[in-house]
Motif scaffolding. Structure first.
Motif, PDB file in Angstrom:
ATOM      1  N   ASN A 136       0.825  -1.213   0.000  1.00 49.64           N
ATOM      2  CA  ASN A 136       0.000   0.000   0.000  1.00 49.64           C
ATOM      3  C   ASN A 136       0.860   1.264   0.000  1.00 49.64           C
ATOM      4  OD1 ASN A 136      -2.576  -1.206  -0.012  1.00 49.64           O
ATOM      5  ND2 ASN A 136      -2.454  -1.600   2.199  1.00 49.64           N
ATOM      6  N   ASP A 137       2.052   1.177   0.599  1.00 52.97           N
ATOM      7  CA  ASP A 137       2.936   2.348   0.624  1.00 52.97           C
ATOM      8  C   ASP A 137       3.296   2.787  -0.787  1.00 52.97           C
ATOM      9  OD1 ASP A 137       2.861   2.205   3.332  1.00 52.97           O
ATOM     10  OD2 ASP A 137       4.778   1.144   3.545  1.00 52.97           O
ATOM     11  N   LEU A 138       3.476   1.829  -1.677  1.00 50.86           N
ATOM     12  CA  LEU A 138       3.791   2.159  -3.063  1.00 50.86           C
ATOM     13  C   LEU A 138       2.610   2.843  -3.732  1.00 50.86           C
ATOM     14  CD1 LEU A 138       5.923   1.871  -5.288  1.00 50.86           C
ATOM     15  CD2 LEU A 138       4.899  -0.335  -5.896  1.00 50.86           C
ATOM     16  N   TYR A 139       1.408   2.378  -3.411  1.00 57.12           N
ATOM     17  CA  TYR A 139       0.201   3.002  -3.970  1.00 57.12           C
ATOM     18  C   TYR A 139       0.045   4.425  -3.453  1.00 57.12           C
ATOM     19  CZ  TYR A 139      -4.768   3.885  -4.793  1.00 57.12           C
ATOM     20  OH  TYR A 139      -5.957   4.433  -5.177  1.00 57.12           O
ATOM     21  N   GLU A 140       0.296   4.615  -2.163  1.00 57.32           N
ATOM     22  CA  GLU A 140       0.162   5.957  -1.585  1.00 57.32           C
ATOM     23  C   GLU A 140       1.216   6.902  -2.154  1.00 57.32           C
ATOM     24  OE1 GLU A 140       0.473   5.268   2.568  1.00 57.32           O
ATOM     25  OE2 GLU A 140      -1.527   4.335   2.735  1.00 57.32           O
ATOM     26  N   ALA A 141       2.427   6.399  -2.381  1.00 54.98           N
ATOM     27  CA  ALA A 141       3.474   7.231  -2.978  1.00 54.98           C
ATOM     28  C   ALA A 141       3.103   7.642  -4.397  1.00 54.98           C
ATOM     29  CB  ALA A 141       4.801   6.472  -2.983  1.00 54.98           C
ATOM     30  N   ALA A 142       2.486   6.723  -5.131  1.00 59.72           N
ATOM     31  CA  ALA A 142       2.056   7.048  -6.496  1.00 59.72           C
ATOM     32  C   ALA A 142       0.941   8.085  -6.476  1.00 59.72           C
ATOM     33  CB  ALA A 142       1.589   5.771  -7.205  1.00 59.72           C
ATOM     34  N   GLN A 143       0.054   7.978  -5.500  1.00 61.02           N
ATOM     35  CA  GLN A 143      -1.022   8.967  -5.389  1.00 61.02           C
ATOM     36  C   GLN A 143      -0.464  10.356  -5.092  1.00 61.02           C
ATOM     37  OE1 GLN A 143      -3.821   7.273  -2.481  1.00 61.02           O
ATOM     38  NE2 GLN A 143      -5.355   7.238  -4.110  1.00 61.02           N
ATOM     39  N   ILE A 144       0.524  10.414  -4.251  1.00 64.03           N
ATOM     40  CA  ILE A 144       1.138  11.710  -3.916  1.00 64.03           C
ATOM     41  C   ILE A 144       1.742  12.344  -5.167  1.00 64.03           C
ATOM     42  CG2 ILE A 144       3.014  12.802  -2.621  1.00 64.03           C
ATOM     43  CD1 ILE A 144       2.526  10.770  -0.399  1.00 64.03           C
ATOM     44  N   ASP A 145       2.286  11.488  -6.060  1.00 67.40           N
ATOM     45  CA  ASP A 145       2.869  11.998  -7.301  1.00 67.40           C
ATOM     46  C   ASP A 145       1.817  12.292  -8.367  1.00 67.40           C
ATOM     47  OD1 ASP A 145       5.398  11.843  -6.277  1.00 67.40           O
ATOM     48  OD2 ASP A 145       5.776   9.809  -7.020  1.00 67.40           O
ATOM     49  N   GLY A 146       0.542  12.121  -8.006  1.00 69.62           N
ATOM     50  CA  GLY A 146      -0.537  12.460  -8.923  1.00 69.62           C
ATOM     51  C   GLY A 146      -0.950  11.331  -9.852  1.00 69.62           C
ATOM     52  N   CYS A 147      -0.565  10.102  -9.527  1.00 68.87           N
ATOM     53  CA  CYS A 147      -0.905   8.964 -10.379  1.00 68.87           C
ATOM     54  C   CYS A 147      -2.339   8.509 -10.096  1.00 68.87           C
ATOM     55  CB  CYS A 147       0.068   7.816 -10.130  1.00 68.87           C
ATOM     56  SG  CYS A 147      -0.145   6.416 -11.248  1.00 68.87           S
ATOM     57  N   THR A 148      -3.111   8.274 -11.124  1.00 65.35           N
ATOM     58  CA  THR A 148      -4.483   7.784 -10.963  1.00 65.35           C
ATOM     59  C   THR A 148      -4.472   6.274 -10.719  1.00 65.35           C
ATOM     60  OG1 THR A 148      -4.748   7.400 -13.339  1.00 65.35           O
ATOM     61  CG2 THR A 148      -5.336   9.594 -12.483  1.00 65.35           C
ATOM     62  N   ASP A 149      -5.638   5.732 -10.380  1.00 65.89           N
ATOM     63  CA  ASP A 149      -5.745   4.284 -10.158  1.00 65.89           C
ATOM     64  C   ASP A 149      -5.395   3.515 -11.424  1.00 65.89           C
ATOM     65  OD1 ASP A 149      -6.480   4.566  -7.517  1.00 65.89           O
ATOM     66  OD2 ASP A 149      -8.626   4.659  -7.967  1.00 65.89           O
ATOM     67  N   ALA A 150      -5.917   3.976 -12.564  1.00 60.15           N
ATOM     68  CA  ALA A 150      -5.619   3.303 -13.829  1.00 60.15           C
ATOM     69  C   ALA A 150      -4.134   3.428 -14.170  1.00 60.15           C
ATOM     70  CB  ALA A 150      -6.474   3.884 -14.952  1.00 60.15           C
ATOM     71  N   GLY A 151      -3.574   4.604 -13.920  1.00 59.84           N
ATOM     72  CA  GLY A 151      -2.159   4.803 -14.187  1.00 59.84           C
ATOM     73  C   GLY A 151      -1.291   3.918 -13.314  1.00 59.84           C
TER      74      GLY A 151
END
Length: 300
Positions: free
Chosen positions: A172-187
């Motif tokens: 989940n930490d990787l998902y949260e880091a991607a969200q912080i960088d503005g990555c969408t769920d699909a991305g």
């Protein structure tokens, strides 16, 4: 005393290894001998095969059976059909499996437990053959190539394996880091998850490809046009029904005279040729197989 214990343990280890090697050797022989016998029979004369002279190596070597294969057009039609069903079916199966498994692997997905229980219920209880046939008929898939692809496109067991892999390998930490960088769920799915999931994707593709390549029952009940038959159904017609269409082989009078001999070798040659694609595919995916199965099999 300690020295005696070490010696005793050493002999126990050696005995255990000996038993393991003997067991593995017997299993290897049991698995390899039928394959060797079929290959040797395909290269032997029909009289040697029918007379039981073939045991290990070809007897009276000949390519008569393989020449019959190249003349039998229905085999190559079935070959192309199987390649299409396997390629399209396996690709669609992997795509649907990931689309189903990834959402229910995320703890933030609302209702994930309900979907998991529905999948488990569907895996344990099926409607049976008649409802299965009626669904395919009502969808107007009978007699079409899609009857070989769509009904079995989603494997619930594969979904569970992929879901477990995503849960244990994509933190989940990787998902949260991607969200912080503005990555969408699909991305995140296409740029991160798929890139990190090559082992399980390879395993899912191999499972689906082998299943689609060896499938003949769906074709038996859904298809009525010989031009759409997969290779395994053509193989069934030759081996089980003992039906060979000589009109498509362009045989001479002399060849027709010895047709029964040709048909005997044709059976073994077709088995060998039908196994080649899977044997070619497996070495490329083998390095991912153990990793994908072991990680995907861990239950949390």
């Amino acid at each position: 005393m300690n020295h005696a214990i070490r010696i005793r343990e050493s002999w126990e280890d050696r005995l255990l290894l000996t038993i393991v090697y003997v067991a593995l050797g017997l299993v290897t022989i049991a698995v390899a001998y039928p394959i060797i016998f079929i290959i040797s029979s395909s290269f032997s004369s029909s009289s040697a095969v029918m007379g039981g002279k073939v045991w290990f190596l070809p007897v009276e070597p000949t390519l008569y059976g393989y020449s019959a294969v190249f003349k039998y057009k229905q085999i190559w039609t079935g070959y192309l059909n199987s390649i299409f069903y396997t390629g399209v079916g396996s690709t669609l199966s992997v795509a649907l499996t990931i689309m189903m498994a990834y959402p229910i692997s995320r703890k933030t997905f609302v209702g994930r437990n309900i979907f998991v229980w529905l999948l488990l219920f569907a895996m344990l209880f099926s409607g049976g053959l008649i409802p299965y046939y009626l669904v395919v008929r009502n969808l107007h898939l009978l007699g079409t190539a899609w009857a070989m692809i769509l009904p079995g496109a989603l494997s619930i067991f594969s979904v569970i394996v992929a879901k477990t892999f995503f849960q244990s390998s994509i933190p989940n930490d990787l998902y949260e880091a991607a969200q912080i960088d503005g990555c969408t769920d699909a991305g995140f799915l296409f740029r991160v998850v798929l890139f990190l999931s090559k082992p399980v994707i390879a395993v899912l593709f191999l499972w689906s490809a082998v299943g689609n390549w060896n499938s003949y029952f769906n074709a038996l009940i859904f298809l009525n046009d010989a031009s759409k038959y997969p290779l395994q159904l053509v193989l069934r017609e030759i081996l089980v029904v003992n039906n060979v269409d000589t009109s498509s082989m362009s045989l001479s009078a002399e060849q027709l005279k010895h047709f029964e001999d040709m048909k005997t070798l044709l059976k073994y040659s077709v088995i060998v040729i039908s196994s080649i694609p899977v044997l070619i595919l497996y070495p490329f995916i083998q390095k991912y197989f153990v990793q994908g199965v072991m990680v995907g099999a861990i239950k949390e």
